[in-house]
Design an enzyme around this catalytic site. Structure first.
Site, mmCIF file in Angstrom:
data_model
loop_
_atom_site.group_PDB
_atom_site.id
_atom_site.type_symbol
_atom_site.label_atom_id
_atom_site.label_comp_id
_atom_site.label_asym_id
_atom_site.label_seq_id
_atom_site.Cartn_x
_atom_site.Cartn_y
_atom_site.Cartn_z
ATOM 1 N N ARG A 47 0.932 -1.121 0.114
ATOM 2 C CA ARG A 47 0.139 0.205 -0.039
ATOM 3 C C ARG A 47 0.882 0.988 0.008
ATOM 4 O O ARG A 47 0.530 2.309 -0.599
ATOM 5 C CB ARG A 47 -1.142 0.038 1.129
ATOM 6 C CG ARG A 47 -1.872 1.210 1.191
ATOM 7 C CD ARG A 47 -3.292 0.811 1.912
ATOM 8 N NE ARG A 47 -3.264 0.981 3.114
ATOM 9 C CZ ARG A 47 -3.644 2.023 3.875
ATOM 10 N NH1 ARG A 47 -4.524 3.016 3.650
ATOM 11 N NH2 ARG A 47 -3.437 2.196 5.406
ATOM 12 N N LYS A 141 11.288 6.941 14.009
ATOM 13 C CA LYS A 141 11.723 5.651 13.116
ATOM 14 C C LYS A 141 11.658 6.321 11.724
ATOM 15 O O LYS A 141 12.295 6.228 11.236
ATOM 16 C CB LYS A 141 10.484 4.886 13.135
ATOM 17 C CG LYS A 141 10.895 3.472 12.424
ATOM 18 C CD LYS A 141 10.513 3.789 11.026
ATOM 19 C CE LYS A 141 10.858 2.324 10.115
ATOM 20 N NZ LYS A 141 10.393 2.505 8.689
ATOM 21 N N ASP A 160 11.954 -0.142 13.763
ATOM 22 C CA ASP A 160 10.772 -0.564 13.414
ATOM 23 C C ASP A 160 10.300 -1.908 13.942
ATOM 24 O O ASP A 160 11.208 -2.632 14.849
ATOM 25 C CB ASP A 160 10.284 -0.484 12.028
ATOM 26 C CG ASP A 160 11.289 -1.473 11.153
ATOM 27 O OD1 ASP A 160 11.557 -2.558 11.817
ATOM 28 O OD2 ASP A 160 11.786 -1.096 10.053
ATOM 29 N N HIS A 162 10.297 -4.692 12.612
ATOM 30 C CA HIS A 162 10.984 -5.868 12.207
ATOM 31 C C HIS A 162 12.309 -5.778 13.117
ATOM 32 O O HIS A 162 12.641 -6.806 13.285
ATOM 33 C CB HIS A 162 11.519 -5.731 10.818
ATOM 34 C CG HIS A 162 10.224 -5.790 9.837
ATOM 35 N ND1 HIS A 162 9.882 -7.100 9.721
ATOM 36 C CD2 HIS A 162 9.343 -5.051 9.217
ATOM 37 C CE1 HIS A 162 8.684 -7.121 8.831
ATOM 38 N NE2 HIS A 162 8.432 -5.857 8.674
#
Ligand SMILES: [Mg+2]
Length: 234
Positions: A47, A141, A160, A162
């Site tokens: 997206r 971030k 983030d 991850h």
DNA sequence: AGCGTACCTCGGAC
DNA sequence: AGTCCGAGGTACG
């Protein structure tokens, strides 16, 4: 550089063998980089790409290659022509007001937003992040991403979800069950810098790619066990 | 300062 | 088919 990273971290060494064709850490245009990552919060990559291409259509048309239209990323002035409603209609969701607000804030900078962003290059990382965070929709971030990918701050660590997973799994397992909080942001960042040093941001990027469900990485599967820094298997 | 929570949208999982 | 979940976080109370 990869050899240095591999020496610093066994996981990096293994992962590096499975990333085809290398990974590129591009020096992006700051404006483009900023607005791309402004779209990234609590969002998925597909997206994000769609949102970015909808912004690009406000830039100059460059040409068609292989059936795909290409546009130059819009200048700040050009971006200011986009209304919040247009962005909503394009699927930006709550990020629509961030885009409008950041455009406005940049336009109000003395000398213009482009110049202001460029002026951040010669500042310390912590100052760069602090300045960028004054923009709406920009937190630590996103600021770190912009700093790393477009403002020559190679030791910036965008923390983030991850990276949080990586860090708690391999480097600071004692925080495995903690929530990703601003306080811990610096903790994670410190762990990466301690391990990888000056170009920690580049190492982070590689490890991040390793987390992605992407065909680019063919990670070892099945049966192979490794150990983290605390000698725990995973 | 530190912590919870809401937030647009949407493709995939169940 | 309906519902739920989570995705490259941030703002706000
Ligand atoms: Mg901000």
């Amino acid at each position: 550089m990869w050899q240095d990273f591999s020496f610093s971290d066994i996981r990096f060494a293994e992962l590096a063998q499975h990333v085809d064709g290398g990974a590129r850490v591009l020096k992006q245009n700051p404006v483009e980089c900023l607005f791309q990552f402004l779209c990234s919060s609590n969002n998925n990559i597909k997206r994000i790409e769609k949102m970015v291409s909808s912004m690009e259509r406000f830039g100059d048309f460059l040409g068609n290659v292989g059936g795909f239209d290409f546009y130059k990323f819009p200048s700040i002035d050009r971006l200011s022509c986009i209304s919040e409603q247009q962005l909503r209609d394009a699927g930006f969701g709550y990020r629509a007001k961030f885009v409008v607000g950041t455009v406005k804030a940049l336009q109000e900078k003395p000398g213009g937003g482009e110049h202001w962003l460029d002026s951040l290059r010669k500042m310390e990382l912590c100052s760069v992040v602090r300045e960028l965070c004054t923009l709406p929709g920009v937190g630590p971030k996103v600021a770190s991403c912009v700093a790393l990918f477009s403002l020559d701050q190679h030791h910036a660590i965008p923390v983030d979800t991850h990276v949080w997973q990586i860090a708690t799994r391999y480097y600071i397992p004692e925080l495995a069950d903690a929530k990703l909080a601003p306080k811990l942001f610096s903790r994670v960042s410190d762990a990466f810098v301690a391990k990888f040093g000056k170009y920690a941001g580049w190492a982070q990027t590689l490890l991040f790619i390793g987390e992605l469900p992407s065909p680019k990485t063919k990670k070892p599967t099945g049966g192979k066990k490794c150990k983290n820094d605390n000698n725990e298997t995973y």
